[in-house]
Design a protein around this motif. Structure first.
Motif, PDB file in Angstrom:
ATOM      1  N   GLN A   1      -2.174  -0.976   4.160  1.00 47.09           N
ATOM      2  CA  GLN A   1      -1.113  -0.029   5.018  1.00 47.09           C
ATOM      3  C   GLN A   1      -0.410  -1.362   5.735  1.00 47.09           C
ATOM      4  O   GLN A   1      -1.037  -1.762   6.656  1.00 47.09           O
ATOM      5  N   LYS A   2       0.931  -0.961   5.719  1.00 47.06           N
ATOM      6  CA  LYS A   2       1.840  -1.983   6.559  1.00 47.06           C
ATOM      7  C   LYS A   2       2.113  -1.542   7.887  1.00 47.06           C
ATOM      8  O   LYS A   2       2.136  -2.229   8.815  1.00 47.06           O
ATOM      9  N   GLY A   3       2.211  -0.135   7.772  1.00 49.55           N
ATOM     10  CA  GLY A   3       2.737   0.599   9.355  1.00 49.55           C
ATOM     11  C   GLY A   3       1.579   1.049  10.058  1.00 49.55           C
ATOM     12  O   GLY A   3       0.487   1.477   9.502  1.00 49.55           O
ATOM     13  N   GLU A   4       1.389   1.316  11.405  1.00 53.35           N
ATOM     14  CA  GLU A   4       0.578   1.873  12.213  1.00 53.35           C
ATOM     15  C   GLU A   4       0.128   3.467  11.688  1.00 53.35           C
ATOM     16  O   GLU A   4      -0.718   3.971  11.685  1.00 53.35           O
ATOM     17  N   ARG A   5       1.355   4.120  11.565  1.00 54.03           N
ATOM     18  CA  ARG A   5       1.375   5.420  10.998  1.00 54.03           C
ATOM     19  C   ARG A   5       0.658   5.671   9.938  1.00 54.03           C
ATOM     20  O   ARG A   5      -0.184   6.524  10.082  1.00 54.03           O
TER      21      ARG A   5
END
Length: 525
Positions: A101-105
Motif C-alpha cells: 500500500q502506498k498511503g497510510e489510510r
C-alpha cells in the motif's frame, strides 16, 4: 513505500556494512546491518523464553510427569491447529500486503480489516465449539489413560477459550513487526512470558493443578496481552473493514491455510502417532526430547524470519531480491547449523540435566535426529521466501502435502520398529525431503538460484555431527567408552566441525568482514 532504489530507514543508516555482504562484481553493496540489528532484538524474548524454559524444565517435568507432559504436547498441537484453521495466515499475509500500500489510510485499512475479520471468526467458532466439549475432548486429547477424562474436558474448554485471544495477540505482534517496532515487540513478549511463568509456579507448583494450571496461566497472559494490543490497534487506527483491501489478502492467504495445517502435521503428527501407538508416557518423553532439539531453531530462526520478511518485502528490484534471498539463505542456514552442533552432540547431557523425573532420561535418544532435521527445516523455511515474494503460495500446497504423506507413512512404519527413535528418524527424513522440494519450487517459480555448493557443505557437516553423536551415545550405552571419553569425543567433534564450517563455507573476504564487524560491535559496546 519508497520507489526506485531501496533505502534503509534512518535508524539503520549509521550501521556498518554487514560482514557477510560481498556483492558480486557489478552489484551495488547492500549492507545488512538493519537486518542483523532487528534480528538480535527480536531474538531477546525467545532467548529469555528458552533460558527460563531450561531453568524450569526440572520443575515442569516433576509437576506434570510423563503422562501430563504428553497431554500438554497434544494441547500445543491443537492450539496451533485451531489458529491455522481460523486464519492465522491471513494475519501473516497482512504484513506482506501492508508494504504493497502506498498511503497510510490503505495500510491501516489492511491491519484493521484483517484483525476484525479473524477475531470475529475465532470468537464465533470457538464459542460454538464449547457446547461440544464432551465430544471434542477424545478427538483432541485422547481418552483418560493416566490423566482422567474429567480433567481432560477442563483442559479442552480452556483450549477453546484460549485460541481467540491468542489470535488477537498474534495480530498485534504482526502489526508491530510491520512497523519494525522490534523493541516494543520484544518488551511485550518478555512481560507476557514473565507473567505466565509466575502464574505457572503458583498454579502448577503451589496449587498442584497440573496441565489445567498451565492452561490457566496461558489464558491470563493472552487475555491481558490481546486486550492491550487489539485495543491499541482499534483505538489508534479507527476500526473499519475495507473489503477492497481485504479481498486480495484473503486470496493470497487462502492457499496458506491448508499449507499451515500441513506444516502443523509435519511438526506435530509424529507426537499424535506416538500417543496413539505407544501411549501418554511415551508421548511425554518424546515431547521432552523434541523440546531440547528445538531449542536453537526457536531462538534463531523465528527472530530471523520476523525481521527478514519485512526487510526483503521492501526491496523492489526483482533481480536484487533474488540475489539477496540466495545469499542470505546461506548465511541463515550456516548460523543455525553452527548453533545446532552443540545441541546435536550434547543432547544426552541436556536430557540428564533437565529431566526432573528419571523416566525422561531416555528422551536423549531422539535429540540428534530431531536437531539435525531442524537444520533442514531452516533451509526449507528460507526457501519459501521467493514464493511469498512472487505471490505464488499455491505451490506450497503440493510441497507440504508430499512431505506430510511421507512423514505419516514413515511414522507408522518406523515407530513400531524403533519406538520414539523411529518418530525422530521419520522427522529427519521428511525435513530433508521438504527442503529439497522447497528449493526446487522456488527456483522454478521465482528464478532464485540458491548456493547449492555451500549449502551442501553445511548440511554435510550437520549430518556428520548427528552421526558422531549417535555413535558416541551408543558406545557409552554399551559400556565401550566411559563418560569422560564420550565428552572428549563430542567436544573434539564440535571444534573440528565448527572450524570446517568457518573455513570451508565462508570465503576469506567474508571471514575478514565478519571479524571487522565483531570488532566494531565490541568497540561500540
Amino acid at each position: 513505500m519508497q520507489t526506485g532504489a531501496y533505502r534503509y530507514p534512518p535508524a539503520d543508516q549509521d550501521e556498518p556494512p554487514h560482514p557477510m555482504t560481498a556483492p558480486p562484481p557489478g552489484r551495488p553493496d547492500r549492507p545488512l546491518g538493519g537486518l542483523v540489528k532487528h534480528s538480535a532484538i527480536y531474538s531477546a524474548a525467545p532467548v529469555l523464553r528458552q533460558v527460563i524454559s531450561v531453568g524450569m524444565t526440572r520443575f515442569y517435568t516433576g509437576w506434570l510427569g510423563p503422562a501430563g507432559q504428553g497431554v500438554k504436547e497434544n494441547v500445543d498441537l491443537w492450539l496451533i491447529a485451531l489458529q491455522q484453521l481460523l486464519g492465522q495466515n491471513v494475519l501473516s499475509a497482512m504484513v506482506r500486503f501492508y508494504y504493497d500500500q502506498k498511503g497510510e489510510r490503505e495500510r491501516t485499512g489492511v491491519v484493521t480489516s484483517c484483525t476484525i475479520l479473524i477475531l470475529l471468526a475465532a470468537f464465533v467458532v470457538c464459542g460454538l465449539a464449547l457446547v461440544f466439549v464432551p465430544w471434542l475432548t477424545p478427538l483432541f486429547l485422547g481418552r483418560g489413560e493416566v490423566v482422567q477424562s474429567s480433567e481432560l474436558e477442563k483442559i479442552c474448554t480452556l483450549l477453546l477459550l484460549l485460541v481467540p485471544f491468542q489470535l488477537g495477540t498474534v495480530s498485534g505482534l504482526y502489526y508491530l513487526q510491520a512497523r519494525k517496532r522490534s523493541g516494543l515487540f520484544t518488551s511485550i513478549q518478555t512481560a507476557k512470558l514473565l507473567l505466565e511463568v509466575g502464574l505457572n509456579v503458583y498454579l502448577m507448583g503451589v496449587r498442584q493443578l497440573g496441565v489445567v494450571g498451565f492452561m490457566l496461566s496461558m489464558l491470563v497472559g493472552e487475555i491481558v496481552t490481546s486486550t492491550a494490543l487489539v485495543g491499541w490497534i482499534l483505538v489508534s487506527l479507527r476500526p473499519r473493514i475495507d473489503w477492497k483491501l481485504l479481498a486480495p489478502v484473503v486470496r493470497y492467504a487462502a492457499p496458506l491455510v491448508p499449507v499451515g495445517i500441513l506444516q502443523l502435521l509435519l511438526h506435530q503428527a509424529d507426537k499424535r502417532i506416538v500417543l496413539e501407538l505407544l501411549g501418554q508416557n511415551a508421548a511425554g518423553i518424546y515431547g521432552f526430547g523434541y523440546r531440547i532439539a528445538y531449542l536453537v531453531t526457536n531462538m534463531v530462526l523465528g527472530p530471523f524470519v520476523l525481521t527478514w520478511q519485512p526487510w526483503i518485502f521492501a526491496v523492489e528490484d526483482a533481480a536484487e531480491r533474488a540475489r539477496l534471498v540466495a545469499r542470505v539463505s546461506t548465511y541463515a542456514v550456516l548460523a543455525i547449523a553452527l548453533t545446532s552442533l552443540g545441541v546435536i552432540l550434547f543432547g544426552r547431557e541436556a536430557a540428564f540435566l533437565l529431566a526432573g523425573d528419571p523416566e525422561f532420561f531416555i528422551a536423549y535418544q531422539v535429540v540428534p535426529f530431531l536437531a539435525t532435521g531442524y537444520v533442514f527445516w531452516a533451509l526449507y523455511n528460507v526457501s519459501q521466501t521467493p514464493l511469498f515474494l512472487a505471490k505464488r503460495t499455491g505451490r506450497l500446497i503440493f510441497v507440504n502435502l508430499t512431505a506430510v504423506l511421507l512423514n505419516v507413512a514413515l511414522n507408522y512404519l518406523l515407530i513400531p520398529l524403533w519406538g520414539v527413535v523411529g518418530a525422530a528418524v521419520a522427522t529427519l527424513v521428511t525435513f530433508a525431503a521438504i527442503a529439497a522440494l522447497g528449493m526446487l519450487a522456488s527456483r522454478h517459480s521465482a528464478g532464485v538460484h540458491f548456493e547449492l555448493g555451500r549449502l551442501t557443505g553445511i548440511l554435510a557437516c550437520v549430518v556428520a555431527c548427528g552421526v558422531a553423536a549417535f555413535l558416541t551415545d551408543t558406545s557409552e550405552d554399551g559400556g565401550r567408552i566411559d563418560y569422560a571419553t564420550a565428552l572428549l569425543i563430542k567436544s573434539s567433534t564440535l571444534i573440528v566441525l565448527a572450524l570446517v564450517l568457518w573455513f570451508s563455507v565462508l570465503e576469506a573476504g567474508e571471514r575478514q568482514r565478519f571479524e571487522r564487524w565483531v570488532r566494531e560491535r565490541r568497540r561500540r559496546a
